[in-house]
Scaffold this motif. Structure first.
Motif, PDB file in Angstrom:
ATOM      1  N   ASN A  16      10.759  -5.195 -13.650  1.00  0.00           N
ATOM      2  CA  ASN A  16      10.981  -4.436 -12.432  1.00  0.00           C
ATOM      3  C   ASN A  16       9.644  -3.911 -11.937  1.00  0.00           C
ATOM      4  OD1 ASN A  16      12.144  -3.000 -10.350  1.00  0.00           O
ATOM      5  ND2 ASN A  16      12.614  -1.218 -11.626  1.00  0.00           N
ATOM      6  N   ILE A  17       9.137  -4.501 -10.865  1.00  0.00           N
ATOM      7  CA  ILE A  17       7.867  -4.076 -10.295  1.00  0.00           C
ATOM      8  C   ILE A  17       8.105  -2.846  -9.418  1.00  0.00           C
ATOM      9  CG2 ILE A  17       5.944  -4.723  -8.806  1.00  0.00           C
ATOM     10  CD1 ILE A  17       5.925  -6.210 -11.397  1.00  0.00           C
ATOM     11  N   CYS A  18       7.260  -1.840  -9.562  1.00  0.00           N
ATOM     12  CA  CYS A  18       7.385  -0.613  -8.767  1.00  0.00           C
ATOM     13  C   CYS A  18       7.245  -0.932  -7.276  1.00  0.00           C
ATOM     14  CB  CYS A  18       6.325   0.402  -9.178  1.00  0.00           C
ATOM     15  SG  CYS A  18       6.397   0.900 -10.913  1.00  0.00           S
ATOM     16  N   SER A  29       6.106   0.996  -4.815  1.00  0.00           N
ATOM     17  CA  SER A  29       4.850   1.455  -4.236  1.00  0.00           C
ATOM     18  C   SER A  29       3.685   0.629  -4.754  1.00  0.00           C
ATOM     19  CB  SER A  29       4.611   2.938  -4.572  1.00  0.00           C
ATOM     20  OG  SER A  29       3.343   3.354  -4.099  1.00  0.00           O
ATOM     21  N   ALA A  30       2.841   0.189  -3.830  1.00  0.00           N
ATOM     22  CA  ALA A  30       1.648  -0.565  -4.211  1.00  0.00           C
ATOM     23  C   ALA A  30       0.471   0.348  -4.521  1.00  0.00           C
ATOM     24  CB  ALA A  30       1.266  -1.533  -3.085  1.00  0.00           C
ATOM     25  N   ASN A  31       0.671   1.648  -4.331  1.00  0.00           N
ATOM     26  CA  ASN A  31      -0.390   2.624  -4.582  1.00  0.00           C
ATOM     27  C   ASN A  31      -0.292   3.113  -6.020  1.00  0.00           C
ATOM     28  OD1 ASN A  31      -2.287   4.635  -4.614  1.00  0.00           O
ATOM     29  ND2 ASN A  31      -1.287   5.930  -3.074  1.00  0.00           N
ATOM     30  N   PRO A  32      -1.244   2.770  -6.888  1.00  0.00           N
ATOM     31  CA  PRO A  32      -1.160   3.170  -8.303  1.00  0.00           C
ATOM     32  C   PRO A  32      -1.283   4.671  -8.514  1.00  0.00           C
ATOM     33  CG  PRO A  32      -3.310   2.220  -7.829  1.00  0.00           C
ATOM     34  CD  PRO A  32      -2.478   2.016  -6.604  1.00  0.00           C
ATOM     35  N   ASP A  33      -1.765   5.388  -7.494  1.00  0.00           N
ATOM     36  CA  ASP A  33      -1.900   6.843  -7.626  1.00  0.00           C
ATOM     37  C   ASP A  33      -0.645   7.584  -7.178  1.00  0.00           C
ATOM     38  OD1 ASP A  33      -4.509   6.529  -8.524  1.00  0.00           O
ATOM     39  OD2 ASP A  33      -5.313   6.540  -6.487  1.00  0.00           O
ATOM     40  N   ASP A  34       0.321   6.845  -6.621  1.00  0.00           N
ATOM     41  CA  ASP A  34       1.529   7.475  -6.085  1.00  0.00           C
ATOM     42  C   ASP A  34       2.631   7.528  -7.132  1.00  0.00           C
ATOM     43  OD1 ASP A  34       3.216   8.645  -4.214  1.00  0.00           O
ATOM     44  OD2 ASP A  34       4.014   6.714  -3.555  1.00  0.00           O
ATOM     45  N   VAL A  35       2.297   8.063  -8.300  1.00  0.00           N
ATOM     46  CA  VAL A  35       3.267   8.115  -9.397  1.00  0.00           C
ATOM     47  C   VAL A  35       3.300   9.489 -10.073  1.00  0.00           C
ATOM     48  CG1 VAL A  35       3.079   5.652  -9.891  1.00  0.00           C
ATOM     49  CG2 VAL A  35       1.537   7.247 -11.024  1.00  0.00           C
ATOM     50  N   TRP A  36       2.410  10.359  -9.674  1.00  0.00           N
ATOM     51  CA  TRP A  36       2.291  11.624 -10.398  1.00  0.00           C
ATOM     52  C   TRP A  36       3.296  12.653  -9.902  1.00  0.00           C
ATOM     53  CZ3 TRP A  36      -0.880  11.332 -14.480  1.00  0.00           C
ATOM     54  CH2 TRP A  36      -1.825  10.299 -14.482  1.00  0.00           C
ATOM     55  N   PRO A  40      11.797   3.043 -14.534  1.00  0.00           N
ATOM     56  CA  PRO A  40      11.469   1.937 -15.463  1.00  0.00           C
ATOM     57  C   PRO A  40      10.897   0.750 -14.695  1.00  0.00           C
ATOM     58  CG  PRO A  40      13.818   1.988 -15.040  1.00  0.00           C
ATOM     59  CD  PRO A  40      13.243   3.181 -14.333  1.00  0.00           C
ATOM     60  N   CYS A  41       9.642   0.874 -14.277  1.00  0.00           N
ATOM     61  CA  CYS A  41       9.018  -0.195 -13.504  1.00  0.00           C
ATOM     62  C   CYS A  41       7.553  -0.327 -13.904  1.00  0.00           C
ATOM     63  CB  CYS A  41       9.139   0.066 -12.003  1.00  0.00           C
ATOM     64  SG  CYS A  41       8.312   1.572 -11.431  1.00  0.00           S
ATOM     65  N   ILE A  42       6.942  -1.434 -13.516  1.00  0.00           N
ATOM     66  CA  ILE A  42       5.549  -1.718 -13.841  1.00  0.00           C
ATOM     67  C   ILE A  42       4.741  -1.732 -12.552  1.00  0.00           C
ATOM     68  CG2 ILE A  42       3.954  -3.400 -14.832  1.00  0.00           C
ATOM     69  CD1 ILE A  42       6.238  -4.392 -16.580  1.00  0.00           C
TER      70      ILE A  42
END
Length: 450
Positions: free
Chosen positions: A305-307, A309-316, A322-324
């Motif tokens: 399951n790919i996240c 959002s393409a922004n790696p900083d938009d996770v905090w 459960p995504c990568i």
């Protein structure tokens, strides 16, 4: 008459001796009390800094953040200084966001209660946490790695619980840390030598590592001397059963159970695009691949399951899913996704990929380089005021509004390290730039108390 004269002279000498002895006793008592208070040359530097910088009367100080104005604290320079009284003695061990009492009120599901939970406004304490009675100035680095004054942490329970692990010992008025443990019977240095035999940890190529099952982080204390200062430690929640063939009986587990557990971990590692580069005895090492083109398991996206959002900083500070995270796109299999990083310490002041690609709004290559110049100038001034800054007297420093991390880059030294804090309320995230520079950092709103 001669006898009387000698007797009087003896009494005079006796009285003089008593006075000298009493005087010496008083002197050494005062000296001991002064040393025990922990207030000496090293600690008085704070008063010097306060006087020389005029901290008690500086209405024109600039408290602007370094996030392009998005998280600025306007007019704070004109606000009145606040004086905080000491908290009660019962708060000596109090840590606001890690309060054990509050933690136990949160759900046990997914270990939520073990996470950081900061108190709401109505529960915040506006007082200064007191030091333990008898607190003394900590030893300078690297002695502080091996010794801690007992007065600063007056609890002996760990020496009992860890007695068989050779981790901590109580000796006189200090705790001594021999550098051992159940995993390092020959000491941490020998273990690091084993790591160095399979990965290049002393040439700046490897800067960030993840220790899955670090225990009390002994390895970090020793490996930091080699330049690998970012060594994160999630204990037990993600601990691979490496070398289970030799340890299954001691662990009281079956071979089949442990083999299946490692198989699942290997599969997850491949889905994360991690490549195993070595497995030897108790050590297994994975390395993240440079792009998604080199991840065979990722080609079948129905299994993962790919996240969104393409922004790696938009996770905090969001609910975990459960995504990568997605890799940035590349034009060929040899290209580094997101940009190639320089070896450390060159990468400390090199142009970070996020800056070079204009991924951080409000920052350009020119403004980044100007930020470096400004903080070099500031740190040079700080060192003139505080001559102990780079002597080992201060090991841990926190930049509570780190911006691009240029303060940490300017003060970088093997004798200290800086925790870079980026406020969560800032509209522009700079934490990714801090990581790309080979520094450590977190999101947190420390400065909201200003």
């Amino acid at each position: 008459m001669a006898i009387k004269s000698n007797s009087g002279e003896g009494r005079t000498r006796s009285s003089l001796s008593i006075i000298i002895v009493v005087g010496l006793c008083c002197f050494f008592y005062i000296l001991g009390a002064w040393q025990k208070s922990g207030f000496g040359k090293g600690d008085s530097i704070a008063l010097q800094v306060t006087k020389q910088t005029g901290c008690t009367n500086s209405p024109n100080l600039n408290f602007e953040t370094h996030h392009g104005g998005s998280g600025s604290l306007k007019d704070i320079g004109n606000s009145e200084a606040k004086t905080f009284k000491p908290c009660g003695d019962t708060y000596t061990d109090y840590t606001p966001c890690q309060d054990q009492g509050r933690a136990m009120t949160f759900p046990r599901e997914n270990m939520i209660y073990r996470e950081r939970h900061c108190p709401p406004d109505e529960e915040k304490l506006y007082c200064l946490i007191p030091a333990p009675k008898g607190y003394v100035a900590p030893f300078p680095w690297p002695k502080s790695r091996d010794y801690v004054p007992y007065a600063n942490v007056p609890y002996k329970s760990l020496t009992v619980e860890k007695a068989v692990q050779n981790w901590v010992q109580y000796e006189g008025n200090v705790f001594r840390f021999p550098g051992g443990g159940t995993q390092f019977p020959q000491g941490a240095d020998k273990y690091i030598d084993q790591l160095a035999s399979v990965i290049p940890i002393d040439n700046g190529t490897v800067r960030t590592a993840l220790d899955t099952g670090c225990g009390v982080c002994i390895i970090y204390l020793y490996i930091s001397a080699l330049g690998l200062s970012l060594f994160f430690c999630p204990d037990k929640k993600f601990c691979p059963p490496i070398n289970w063939k030799n340890n299954y009986q001691a662990w009281q587990r079956t071979k089949e159970d442990l083999e299946e557990e490692q198989r699942k971990i290997e599969e997850i590692a491949e889905l994360l695009c991690w490549e195993k580069v070595s497995e030897k005895a108790e050590i297994a090492i994975w390395r993240k691949r440079i792009n998604a083109e080199l991840c065979p398991r990722r080609q079948d996206e129905t299994r993962i399951n790919i996240c969104e959002s393409a922004n790696p900083d938009d996770v905090w500070y969001k609910k975990m899913e459960p995504c990568i995270n997605q890799y940035p796109e590349v034009n060929n299999p040899e290209e580094f996704a997101g940009g190639e990083l320089k070896p450390f310490p060159e990468r400390l002041n090199a142009i970070p990929p996020r800056i070079a690609s204009s991924s951080v709004p409000g920052f350009s290559v020119n403004s980044y380089q100007e930020d470096i110049k400004q903080w070099r100038k500031h740190v040079k001034a700080y060192k003139k005021i505080n001559k102990l800054l780079d002597t080992g007297r201060y090991r841990n420093i926190m930049d509570m509004n780190a911006g691009l991390g240029s303060f940490a880059a300017a003060i970088e030294s093997p004798k200290l390290w800086v925790m870079n804090v980026v406020p969560t309320i800032a509209e522009i995230s700079t934490l990714g730039v801090i990581y790309e520079r080979g520094l450590i950092g977190i999101y947190h709103d420390w400065y909201v108390f200003a």
